[in-house]
Design a protein around this motif. Structure first.
Motif, short mmCIF file in Angstrom:
data_model
loop_
_atom_site.label_atom_id
_atom_site.label_comp_id
_atom_site.label_asym_id
_atom_site.label_seq_id
_atom_site.Cartn_x
_atom_site.Cartn_y
_atom_site.Cartn_z
N VAL A 63 0.69 -1.03 0.05
CA VAL A 63 0.00 0.01 -0.11
C VAL A 63 0.81 1.13 -0.15
O VAL A 63 1.87 1.11 0.66
CB VAL A 63 -1.12 -0.02 1.25
CG1 VAL A 63 -2.01 1.28 1.06
CG2 VAL A 63 -1.75 -1.46 1.43
N GLY A 64 0.44 2.17 -0.71
CA GLY A 64 1.39 3.48 -0.91
C GLY A 64 0.18 4.60 -0.78
O GLY A 64 -0.72 4.37 -0.98
N TRP A 65 0.89 5.98 -0.33
CA TRP A 65 0.20 7.01 -0.39
C TRP A 65 0.88 7.78 -1.69
O TRP A 65 2.15 7.91 -1.71
CB TRP A 65 0.21 7.84 0.64
CG TRP A 65 -0.45 7.19 1.71
CD1 TRP A 65 -0.21 6.35 2.94
CD2 TRP A 65 -2.08 7.71 1.99
NE1 TRP A 65 -1.45 6.05 3.56
CE2 TRP A 65 -2.33 6.93 3.27
CE3 TRP A 65 -2.87 8.13 1.50
CZ2 TRP A 65 -3.72 6.90 3.55
CZ3 TRP A 65 -4.12 8.24 2.02
CH2 TRP A 65 -4.64 7.58 3.04
N VAL A 66 0.09 8.26 -2.58
CA VAL A 66 0.40 9.07 -3.75
C VAL A 66 -0.25 10.43 -3.63
O VAL A 66 -1.57 10.52 -3.28
CB VAL A 66 0.19 8.28 -4.93
CG1 VAL A 66 0.61 9.15 -6.25
CG2 VAL A 66 0.79 6.97 -4.85
N ARG A 67 0.51 11.50 -3.95
CA ARG A 67 -0.08 12.75 -3.93
C ARG A 67 0.17 13.51 -5.57
O ARG A 67 0.90 13.23 -5.84
CB ARG A 67 0.57 13.67 -2.87
CG ARG A 67 1.93 14.02 -3.12
CD ARG A 67 2.30 14.83 -1.89
NE ARG A 67 3.85 15.41 -1.82
CZ ARG A 67 4.35 15.82 -0.94
NH1 ARG A 67 3.88 16.00 0.39
NH2 ARG A 67 5.80 16.25 -1.03
N ASP A 115 3.26 20.43 1.05
CA ASP A 115 2.69 19.26 1.04
C ASP A 115 1.11 19.23 0.39
O ASP A 115 0.68 18.42 0.45
CB ASP A 115 2.62 18.77 2.24
CG ASP A 115 4.18 18.59 2.91
OD1 ASP A 115 4.87 17.99 2.47
OD2 ASP A 115 4.21 18.84 4.13
N THR A 116 0.76 20.53 0.28
CA THR A 116 -0.64 20.65 -0.20
C THR A 116 -1.01 19.79 -1.37
O THR A 116 -0.10 19.97 -2.68
CB THR A 116 -0.94 22.08 -0.50
OG1 THR A 116 -0.83 22.81 0.67
CG2 THR A 116 -2.23 22.32 -1.26
N ALA A 117 -1.92 18.88 -1.40
CA ALA A 117 -2.15 18.18 -2.64
C ALA A 117 -3.40 17.07 -2.13
O ALA A 117 -3.72 17.38 -1.13
CB ALA A 117 -0.83 17.15 -3.01
N LYS A 140 2.18 20.18 -10.73
CA LYS A 140 3.37 19.19 -10.25
C LYS A 140 3.09 17.65 -10.85
O LYS A 140 2.04 17.03 -11.02
CB LYS A 140 3.21 19.16 -8.70
CG LYS A 140 3.67 20.62 -8.14
CD LYS A 140 3.66 20.53 -6.66
CE LYS A 140 4.12 21.84 -6.07
NZ LYS A 140 4.03 21.91 -4.60
N GLU A 141 4.20 17.04 -10.81
CA GLU A 141 4.25 15.46 -11.17
C GLU A 141 3.34 14.87 -9.86
O GLU A 141 3.83 15.13 -8.58
CB GLU A 141 5.43 14.94 -11.57
CG GLU A 141 6.27 15.70 -12.66
CD GLU A 141 5.71 15.38 -13.91
OE1 GLU A 141 5.43 16.25 -14.87
OE2 GLU A 141 5.14 14.36 -14.03
#
Length: 124
Positions: free
Chosen positions: A34-38, A89-91, A43-44
Motif C-alpha cells: 500500500v502506498g500514498w500518492v499525492r 505538502d498541499t495536494a 506538479k508531477e
C-alpha cells in the motif's frame, strides 16, 4: 470488489499534523503493498510513502523524517501520519493498493486499486 476509503484530510497551518487513513475492503491478497500518492496542480504525481505486507517502509526524500506510514492488518487500514506539514505538502492524497502474483520466480502486478483521494491543504 476491492474498495478503498480514505479520510483525514483537511486544512491546517504549517507545522501542524494530520493523520490520513485508508481502509481497504474486499478480498485481501497474500502479496500486497500500500502506498500514498499525492497530486498537486502543476506538479508531477509523487509517491510519498509505501509499506509492504511485512512492514517494510519507503519514503520520498521530500517527506523523509516527517511522515510515517503504518498498517493495521487486523483492521485492513493503512495510516499516513504527517508531522511538521509544509505548504508544499498541499495536494490530493490517494491511497494506492497493489496486489502481486508470482510466475516463473518473478513478481507481477495482479491488481492496482485507488481510493477517491483526500485533500490536504497547508497554509503558510
Amino acid at each position: 470488489q476491492v474498495m478503498l476509503v480514505e479520510s483525514g484530510g483537511g486544512l491546517v497551518e504549517a507545522g501542524e499534523s494530520l493523520r490520513l487513513s485508508c481502509t481497504i475492503s474486499g478480498s485481501i491478497a497474500t502479496l500486497n503493498a500500500v502506498g500514498w500518492v499525492r497530486q498537486a496542480p502543476g506538479k508531477e504525481r509523487e509517491v510519498v510513502a509505501g509499506v509492504t505486507l511485512v512492514g517494510t517502509t519507503n519514503y520520498a526524500d521530500s517527506v523523509e523524517g516527517r511522515f510515517t506510514i503504518s498498517r493495521d492488518n487486523a483492521k485492513n487500514t493503512v495510516y499516513l501520519t504527517m508531522n511538521n506539514l509544509k505548504p508544499e505538502d498541499t495536494a490530493v492524497y490517494y491511497c494506492n493498493y497493489k496486489t502481486y502474483g508470482v510466475r516463473d520466480r518473478s513478481y507481477y502486478t495482479s491488481g492496482d486499486y485507488w481510493g477517491q483521494g483526500t485533500q490536504v491543504t497547508v497554509s503558510s
